[in-house]
Scaffold this motif. Structure first.
Motif, short mmCIF file in Angstrom:
data_model
loop_
_atom_site.label_atom_id
_atom_site.label_comp_id
_atom_site.label_asym_id
_atom_site.label_seq_id
_atom_site.Cartn_x
_atom_site.Cartn_y
_atom_site.Cartn_z
N ARG A 100 0.83 -1.20 0.00
CA ARG A 100 0.00 0.00 0.00
C ARG A 100 0.87 1.25 0.00
O ARG A 100 0.55 2.24 -0.66
CB ARG A 100 -0.91 0.03 1.24
CG ARG A 100 -2.13 -0.89 1.17
CD ARG A 100 -2.92 -0.77 2.46
NE ARG A 100 -3.37 0.59 2.68
CZ ARG A 100 -4.59 1.04 2.39
NH1 ARG A 100 -5.49 0.22 1.88
NH2 ARG A 100 -4.92 2.29 2.63
N LEU B 61 -7.17 3.78 -3.30
CA LEU B 61 -6.98 2.59 -2.47
C LEU B 61 -8.28 2.25 -1.76
O LEU B 61 -8.86 3.10 -1.07
CB LEU B 61 -5.86 2.82 -1.45
CG LEU B 61 -4.43 2.78 -1.97
CD1 LEU B 61 -3.46 3.28 -0.92
CD2 LEU B 61 -4.06 1.37 -2.41
N ASP C 226 -10.26 -0.63 0.70
CA ASP C 226 -10.16 -1.80 1.57
C ASP C 226 -11.37 -2.70 1.35
O ASP C 226 -12.49 -2.24 1.14
CB ASP C 226 -10.10 -1.38 3.04
CG ASP C 226 -8.84 -0.58 3.34
OD1 ASP C 226 -7.80 -0.88 2.74
OD2 ASP C 226 -8.92 0.35 4.18
N THR D 183 -12.69 -7.31 1.34
CA THR D 183 -12.44 -8.70 1.72
C THR D 183 -12.49 -9.57 0.48
O THR D 183 -13.23 -9.29 -0.47
CB THR D 183 -13.47 -9.20 2.75
OG1 THR D 183 -14.80 -9.02 2.22
CG2 THR D 183 -13.36 -8.43 4.05
N CYS E 90 -15.88 -4.54 -1.65
CA CYS E 90 -15.58 -3.27 -0.98
C CYS E 90 -16.88 -2.59 -0.59
O CYS E 90 -17.97 -3.06 -0.95
CB CYS E 90 -14.74 -2.37 -1.89
SG CYS E 90 -13.09 -3.03 -2.23
N ALA F 189 -8.59 -9.86 4.64
CA ALA F 189 -8.61 -8.43 4.33
C ALA F 189 -7.54 -8.13 3.28
O ALA F 189 -6.40 -8.56 3.40
CB ALA F 189 -8.35 -7.62 5.59
N VAL F 190 -7.94 -7.40 2.26
CA VAL F 190 -7.03 -6.98 1.20
C VAL F 190 -7.34 -5.53 0.84
O VAL F 190 -8.35 -4.96 1.27
CB VAL F 190 -7.15 -7.87 -0.06
CG1 VAL F 190 -6.76 -9.31 0.25
CG2 VAL F 190 -8.55 -7.80 -0.64
N SER F 191 -6.47 -4.95 0.03
CA SER F 191 -6.73 -3.62 -0.51
C SER F 191 -6.63 -3.71 -2.04
O SER F 191 -5.87 -4.51 -2.57
CB SER F 191 -5.69 -2.61 0.00
OG SER F 191 -5.78 -2.47 1.41
N THR G 268 -1.96 -7.27 -0.41
CA THR G 268 -2.22 -8.00 0.83
C THR G 268 -1.42 -7.46 2.00
O THR G 268 -1.52 -7.97 3.11
CB THR G 268 -1.89 -9.49 0.65
OG1 THR G 268 -0.51 -9.63 0.26
CG2 THR G 268 -2.78 -10.12 -0.42
#
Length: 228
Positions: free
Chosen positions: A92, A103, A105, A107, A120, A138-140, A227
Motif C-alpha cells: 500500500r 486505495l 479496503d 475482503t 468493498c 482483508a485486502v486492498s 495484501t
C-alpha cells in the motif's frame, strides 16, 4: 540551472565509477527542472557512469531512473523499473507513494486461478487473476485514476452488467490541467474516487461538471490487489 551544469561537469571530469546525487535539481523551477532532467540523463548515459540519486520528487524519479528503490523508515520496500513500481506496487505504501491512486479496503470473496472477487464498501472488484488467498481475508485494491473511465450512462459489457468494476456517484470537484482533467466522484458511502480523463477534444458535448451524476468503470486488468 547553469550552476547545476557546472557542478555536474566538475563531478564527471575525473571519470568516476559512481556518481552520487542528492536532490540535484531541487532548487530549479518546474520547467527548467524538466529540461535539465532530460539533459542530465543523456549526459550520464553518454559518459557511461553509474548514478545513484536521492529525490523526494516521484515524477523526477520516474523520468530519470532505470531502476527505483522505494524506502520507508530505513527499509527498502521495493526495487524495480519505473513501470514495474507504478503498475505493480508490492505494498500500500508503494502504491500510494508513487503517483495518484485510489486505495479501497475490502475482503476476498472469491479466489480462482483466473480471477478473484473483492467486496468493498461501495462496489465489487472482479480482477482477471487469482492471488492465492483465503476467503474473507482483508485486502486492498489499488486503481490508478487514469485507468478509470467516466460516462453519464451505465456501462454495458459483461463484467459491468454483473455488477462488477463500476460505481455511480456525483462529481463533487474537478481540476482542469489542460491536457487532462481530474474528477472527484463522491460514492454513496461518501468516499471520493479520483478519475483522470484526457482532454482529447477541444469541445465535448454533455461534458461532466460539478453536481453531475456519472458512472465510473474500469476493466478487470486495471486493479492491483495488495495484501500488505
Amino acid at each position: 540551472g547553469q550552476q547545476q551544469r557546472v557542478a555536474l561537469a566538475r563531478s564527471l571530469a575525473k571519470r568516476p565509477q559512481l556518481l552520487l546525487l542528492d536532490e540535484p535539481l531541487g532548487a530549479l523551477d518546474k520547467k527548467l527542472r524538466e529540461e535539465t532532467q532530460i539533459e542530465l540523463v543523456n549526459i550520464i548515459e553518454e559518459v557511461g557512469v553509474t548514478c545513484v540519486m536521492v529525490t523526494h520528487d516521484q515524477e523526477e524519479a520516474m523520468t530519470m531512473a532505470s531502476r527505483i528503490a522505494i524506502m520507508s523508515e530505513g527499509h527498502v520496500l521495493q526495487v524495480g523499473a519505473p513501470s514495474d513500481i507504478y503498475e505493480t506496487p508490492a505494498t500500500r505504501f508503494v502504491a500510494d507513494f508513487i503517483g495518484n491512486v485510489n486505495l479501497m479496503d475490502g475482503t476476498l470473496a472469491e479466489d480462482e486461478a483466473d480471477h478473484c472477487v473483492i467486496d468493498c464498501e461501495d462496489l465489487k472488484h472482479y480482477v482477471g487473476h487469482g492471488i492465492t488467498g483465503t476467503r474473507g481475508m482483508a485486502v486492498s485494491v489499488a486503481v490508478r485514476p487514469e485507468k478509470i473511465h467516466l460516462s453519464r450512462h451505465a456501462p454495458a459489457d459483461e463484467d459491468h452488467n454483473r455488477g462488477f468494476n463500476r460505481a455511480k456517484g456525483v462529481v463533487k470537484n474537478l481540476s482542469y490541467f489542460g491536457s487532462y482533467t481530474v474528477y472527484h466522484l463522491e460514492l454513496p458511502s461518501g468516499r471520493m474516487l479520483k478519475v483522470s480523463q484526457n482532454n482529447t477534444q477541444r469541445h465535448r458535448e454533455h461534458e461532466l461538471t460539478w453536481g453531475s451524476e456519472a458512472w465510473a468503470h474500469w476493466s478487470r486488468m486495471s486493479q492491483v490487489v495488495l495484501t500488505q
